[in-house]
Motif scaffolding. Structure first.
Motif, PDB file in Angstrom:
ATOM      1  N   TRP A  46       0.825  -1.211   0.000  1.00 54.07           N
ATOM      2  CA  TRP A  46       0.000   0.000   0.000  1.00 54.07           C
ATOM      3  C   TRP A  46       0.859   1.260   0.000  1.00 54.07           C
ATOM      4  N   PHE A  47       1.909   1.279   0.814  1.00 58.08           N
ATOM      5  CA  PHE A  47       2.726   2.483   0.959  1.00 58.08           C
ATOM      6  C   PHE A  47       3.413   2.844  -0.357  1.00 58.08           C
ATOM      7  N   PHE A  48       3.981   1.850  -1.046  1.00 60.64           N
ATOM      8  CA  PHE A  48       4.683   2.113  -2.302  1.00 60.64           C
ATOM      9  C   PHE A  48       3.764   2.048  -3.520  1.00 60.64           C
ATOM     10  N   ASP A  49       2.493   1.735  -3.282  1.00 56.85           N
ATOM     11  CA  ASP A  49       1.518   1.645  -4.377  1.00 56.85           C
ATOM     12  C   ASP A  49       2.052   0.753  -5.500  1.00 56.85           C
ATOM     13  N   LEU A  50       2.436  -0.471  -5.103  1.00 56.14           N
ATOM     14  CA  LEU A  50       3.097  -1.377  -6.049  1.00 56.14           C
ATOM     15  C   LEU A  50       2.235  -1.747  -7.254  1.00 56.14           C
ATOM     16  N   PRO A  51       0.908  -1.989  -7.096  1.00 59.48           N
ATOM     17  CA  PRO A  51       0.120  -2.319  -8.300  1.00 59.48           C
ATOM     18  C   PRO A  51       0.193  -1.225  -9.365  1.00 59.48           C
ATOM     19  N   LYS A  52       0.054   0.037  -8.942  1.00 65.11           N
ATOM     20  CA  LYS A  52       0.128   1.136  -9.906  1.00 65.11           C
ATOM     21  C   LYS A  52       1.530   1.245 -10.487  1.00 65.11           C
ATOM     22  N   LEU A  53       2.527   1.035  -9.615  1.00 65.47           N
ATOM     23  CA  LEU A  53       3.915   1.126 -10.065  1.00 65.47           C
ATOM     24  C   LEU A  53       4.213   0.104 -11.150  1.00 65.47           C
ATOM     25  N   PHE A  54       3.786  -1.137 -10.939  1.00 68.70           N
ATOM     26  CA  PHE A  54       4.037  -2.180 -11.933  1.00 68.70           C
ATOM     27  C   PHE A  54       3.205  -1.964 -13.193  1.00 68.70           C
ATOM     28  N   ALA A  55       2.004  -1.418 -13.030  1.00 72.03           N
ATOM     29  CA  ALA A  55       1.137  -1.210 -14.195  1.00 72.03           C
ATOM     30  C   ALA A  55       1.661  -0.103 -15.093  1.00 72.03           C
ATOM     31  N   GLU A  56       2.260   0.936 -14.490  1.00 75.22           N
ATOM     32  CA  GLU A  56       2.709   2.081 -15.279  1.00 75.22           C
ATOM     33  C   GLU A  56       4.187   2.018 -15.644  1.00 75.22           C
ATOM     34  N   ALA A  57       4.879   0.964 -15.212  1.00 74.86           N
ATOM     35  CA  ALA A  57       6.307   0.847 -15.521  1.00 74.86           C
ATOM     36  C   ALA A  57       6.516   0.624 -17.018  1.00 74.86           C
ATOM     37  N   HIS A  58       7.596   1.174 -17.539  1.00 75.64           N
ATOM     38  CA  HIS A  58       7.929   1.029 -18.966  1.00 75.64           C
ATOM     39  C   HIS A  58       8.802  -0.225 -19.140  1.00 75.64           C
ATOM     40  N   TRP A  59       8.155  -1.380 -19.101  1.00 77.31           N
ATOM     41  CA  TRP A  59       8.903  -2.635 -19.177  1.00 77.31           C
ATOM     42  C   TRP A  59       9.567  -2.821 -20.529  1.00 77.31           C
ATOM     43  N   GLU A  60       9.023  -2.177 -21.557  1.00 79.41           N
ATOM     44  CA  GLU A  60       9.612  -2.339 -22.884  1.00 79.41           C
ATOM     45  C   GLU A  60      11.013  -1.742 -22.953  1.00 79.41           C
ATOM     46  N   ARG A  61      11.303  -0.795 -22.066  1.00 78.35           N
ATOM     47  CA  ARG A  61      12.619  -0.171 -22.091  1.00 78.35           C
ATOM     48  C   ARG A  61      13.710  -1.139 -21.645  1.00 78.35           C
ATOM     49  N   VAL A  62      13.333  -2.120 -20.842  1.00 78.05           N
ATOM     50  CA  VAL A  62      14.320  -3.110 -20.403  1.00 78.05           C
ATOM     51  C   VAL A  62      14.914  -3.827 -21.613  1.00 78.05           C
ATOM     52  N   GLY A  63      14.043  -4.281 -22.503  1.00 81.09           N
ATOM     53  CA  GLY A  63      14.515  -4.956 -23.703  1.00 81.09           C
ATOM     54  C   GLY A  63      15.310  -4.036 -24.613  1.00 81.09           C
ATOM     55  N   ILE A  64      14.885  -2.774 -24.690  1.00 83.64           N
ATOM     56  CA  ILE A  64      15.599  -1.819 -25.535  1.00 83.64           C
ATOM     57  C   ILE A  64      17.010  -1.594 -25.016  1.00 83.64           C
ATOM     58  N   TYR A  65      17.127  -1.370 -23.702  1.00 86.44           N
ATOM     59  CA  TYR A  65      18.448  -1.115 -23.130  1.00 86.44           C
ATOM     60  C   TYR A  65      19.343  -2.349 -23.245  1.00 86.44           C
ATOM     61  N   LEU A  66      18.780  -3.525 -22.980  1.00 86.28           N
ATOM     62  CA  LEU A  66      19.584  -4.743 -23.071  1.00 86.28           C
ATOM     63  C   LEU A  66      20.063  -4.979 -24.499  1.00 86.28           C
ATOM     64  N   SER A  67      19.204  -4.713 -25.469  1.00 91.47           N
ATOM     65  CA  SER A  67      19.612  -4.886 -26.868  1.00 91.47           C
ATOM     66  C   SER A  67      20.718  -3.904 -27.237  1.00 91.47           C
ATOM     67  N   GLN A  68      20.662  -2.689 -26.676  1.00 89.18           N
ATOM     68  CA  GLN A  68      21.703  -1.713 -26.969  1.00 89.18           C
ATOM     69  C   GLN A  68      23.011  -2.046 -26.267  1.00 89.18           C
ATOM     70  N   TRP A  69      22.948  -2.828 -25.204  1.00 85.66           N
ATOM     71  CA  TRP A  69      24.177  -3.268 -24.529  1.00 85.66           C
ATOM     72  C   TRP A  69      25.012  -4.168 -25.430  1.00 85.66           C
TER      73      TRP A  69
END
Length: 447
Positions: A46-69
Motif C-alpha cells: 500500500w505504501f509504495f503503491d506497487l500495483p500502480k507502479l508495476f502497471a505504469e512501468a515502462h517494461w519495454e525499455r528493459v529490452g531496448i536497453y539490453l539490446s543496446q548493450w
C-alpha cells in the motif's frame, strides 16, 4: 516398556515446568512473527503503491536497453529530393566511417532504393511517391505523395501511425520512420562496432590477417613510427570507446579504494586500542572514541564525497578522502570490538613476567587480533572498489564519473556495458585475490 502413572507424570511436570508449561511467546511466537510479516508486506504494497507502479512501468525499455548493450545500429537517412531522386545520408559519426557504402543498401533500376534490414524478410523500399515496408511475411505500402504519410490498406500491429510520420517496429532488427520527404532507417547489428580501431585509424576496416601482417612485418604506415606502436596508439586513443580514458579512470578507482582503505586502517588501528575497554581503562575516552567511530560511519561515503568535492574540487583526492573517513569509523569499530573479545589470559601471563606494555600488546594481543584485522580490512578493501565506483558519479573521480556520463546521454549503452563488465572483472579479481591473501596470512587452506 515403562508405564508412567498420573502421580509420576505430575511429579515430572512439577520438577520441569519449563518443558510442560510454555509461555504465550513460546507457543504463539512463530505464528505472531508470520502474521506480522504478512501485515508488513501488505503495508509495503500500500505504501509504495506497487500495483500502480508495476502497471505504469515502462517494461519495454528493459529490452531496448539490453539490446543496446550487446549491439550497435547504423542509421541511413533517405531524403526524397524535389526532382524525385533519393539521397542517402549517414550521421556524422557513423560506425561505417566518413564515406559508407554498405552492401545492404541497393540502388534499383527504377530509381528507388532498397534497404535490407534483415535479409529479404525485413526490408524497406523507398521511391518518390511510395515506401514499401516488408516484415512478418507481408508488404505494407505507405503513400508519401500527399501532405502526410498514409498506410495503404489495414495497419499491422507492428506499425504505428502518427500525424506526420509512420513508425514500423521490426524488433531487434531495427525500425523505420517514414515521413513525406524522408525515411529514416535504423538497422541493428550484434557486437560492438569499432571496438579495436575507430574510423580515424589507419587500420580501420582491415581484415584481422592484414592487420597482424602489418604489425608483424609490414611496411611502416608512418615513417617515424612502428606499426606496433601505431596500432597501440590507435587502440588506446579510440575516439568512440575511449579505452585510454576508461582504463585510466578504472585505475584511479582502484587506487582510491586502496589508498582510502589503507589510510583508514592505519588511523583506526591505534584508535581501536584506546577505544577498547579492556585495553584502555578510561571509560570517558572509550565512549568519546566509539561515538567518533559512529559519527564517521553514520555519514555515508557518498555524503562525504559530496562534502570533499566541494572542499577540494572533483577528483580522486575527494574520493580517497571519503573512503578514508568512512573506513576509519568502520574499521575502528570492528577493531575495538575484536580487542574487547580477546582472551585476557595470554596477556596477563606475559604481563606477569614484567614485560613492557608494547611487548604485552605484541605477544599477548596481536596473535589473537591479527586474523580479525586482516579479514575485515581485506573485505572492506574489495567492498570499497565497488563503493569508489558509486562516489565517482558525484565528481569524486574514477570510472564512476565516466559511467555516469555515458548513462546520462541515454544513447551510449554499449559503452555502459563495456565499463560495467570491466568493473565486474575487477571486483571478481579483487575478491579472489583478497581471499587468497586472507587465507595465506591466517594460515588456512583455500577450498
Amino acid at each position: 516398556m515403562t508405564v508412567i502413572d498420573a502421580n509420576r507424570m505430575h511429579e515430572i511436570e512439577a520438577r520441569y515446568p519449563e518443558y510442560f508449561h510454555r509461555s504465550f511467546r513460546q507457543r504463539f511466537g512463530g505464528l505472531m512473527i508470520l502474521i506480522a510479516t504478512l501485515l508488513y508486506g501488505l503495508y509495503a504494497v500500500w505504501f509504495f503503491d506497487l500495483p500502480k507502479l508495476f502497471a505504469e512501468a515502462h517494461w519495454e525499455r528493459v529490452g531496448i536497453y539490453l539490446s543496446q548493450w550487446v549491439s550497435y545500429d547504423v542509421q541511413p537517412d533517405l531524403r526524397i529530393q524535389d526532382d524525385g531522386s533519393i539521397e542517402v545520408r549517414y550521421p556524422r559519426f557513423s560506425p561505417l566511417g566518413d564515406h559508407p557504402h554498405p552492401d545492404w543498401v541497393f540502388n534499383n533500376p527504377d530509381g528507388s532504393i532498397t534497404v535490407s534490414i534483415s535479409g529479404i524478410s525485413r526490408s524497406v523500399t523507398v521511391s518518390k511517391s511510395e515506401t514499401i515496408v516488408t516484415a512478418h511475411g507481408v508488404s505494407v505500402p505507405v503513400d508519401v505523395s500527399s501532405g502526410a504519410p498514409e498506410v495503404v490498406g489495414p495497419v499491422p500491429s507492428w506499425m504505428t501511425v502518427y500525424d506526420d510520420n509512420v513508425l514500423a517496429d521490426l524488433g531487434f532488427a531495427g525500425d523505420v520512420s517514414i515521413s513525406v520527404d524522408r525515411v529514416k532507417v535504423r538497422k541493428r547489428f550484434l557486437g560492438w562496432a569499432n571496438f579495436i580501431f575507430d574510423t580515424q585509424s589507419s587500420f580501420f576496416d582491415k581484415p584481422v590477417g592484414e592487420v597482424i601482417g602489418l604489425v608483424v612485418s609490414g611496411p611502416r604506415i608512418k615513417p617515424d613510427q612502428t606499426n606496433l606502436s601505431l596500432a597501440f596508439e590507435d587502440i588506446w586513443n579510440n575516439s568512440e570507446w575511449q579505452h585510454g580514458d576508461v582504463w585510466t579512470k578504472l585505475f584511479q578507482t582502484i587506487v582510491m579504494a586502496f589508498l582510502g582503505t589503507l589510510l583508514g586502517a592505519l588511523a583506526a588501528f591505534p584508535l581501536a586500542f584506546l577505544a577498547a575497554r579492556n585495553i584502555t581503562p578510561n571509560r570517558l575516552l572509550n565512549q568519546i572514541l566509539k561515538r567518533f567511530f559512529d559519527f564517521l560511519r553514520s555519514v555515508d561515503m557518498l555524503i562525504w564525497a559530496l562534502f570533499l568535492t566541494r572542499a577540494f574540487g572533483p577528483g580522486p583526492l575527494a574520493g580517497s578522502g571519503a573512503i578514508f573517513l568512512t573506513e576509519t569509523g568502520t574499521l575502528g569499530k570492528l577493531y575495538s570490538e575484536g580487542l574487547e573479545n580477546i582472551d585476557n589470559k595470554p596477556r596477563e601471563g606475559i604481563k606477569s613476567t614484567g614485560a613492557r606494555t608494547v611487548l604485552v600488546h605484541r605477544y599477548g594481543i596481536m596473535p589473537q587480533i591479527v586474523p580479525v584485522i586482516v579479514s575485515q580490512t581485506l573485505y572492506q578493501w574489495e567492498s570499497n572498489v565497488r563503493g569508489a565506483t558509486i562516489i565517482g558519479a558525484v565528481g569524486a573521480g574514477g570510472i564512476g564519473l565516466k559511467l555516469w556520463e555515458a548513462m546520462r546521454t541515454n544513447a551510449n549503452w554499449e559503452n555502459v556495458a563495456y565499463m560495467v563488465i570491466l568493473i565486474l572483472i575487477v571486483v571478481f579479481l579483487f575478491d579472489a585475490a583478497s581471499n587468497v591473501l586472507r587465507h595465506r596470512l591466517m594460515g588456512t587452506k583455500t577450498h
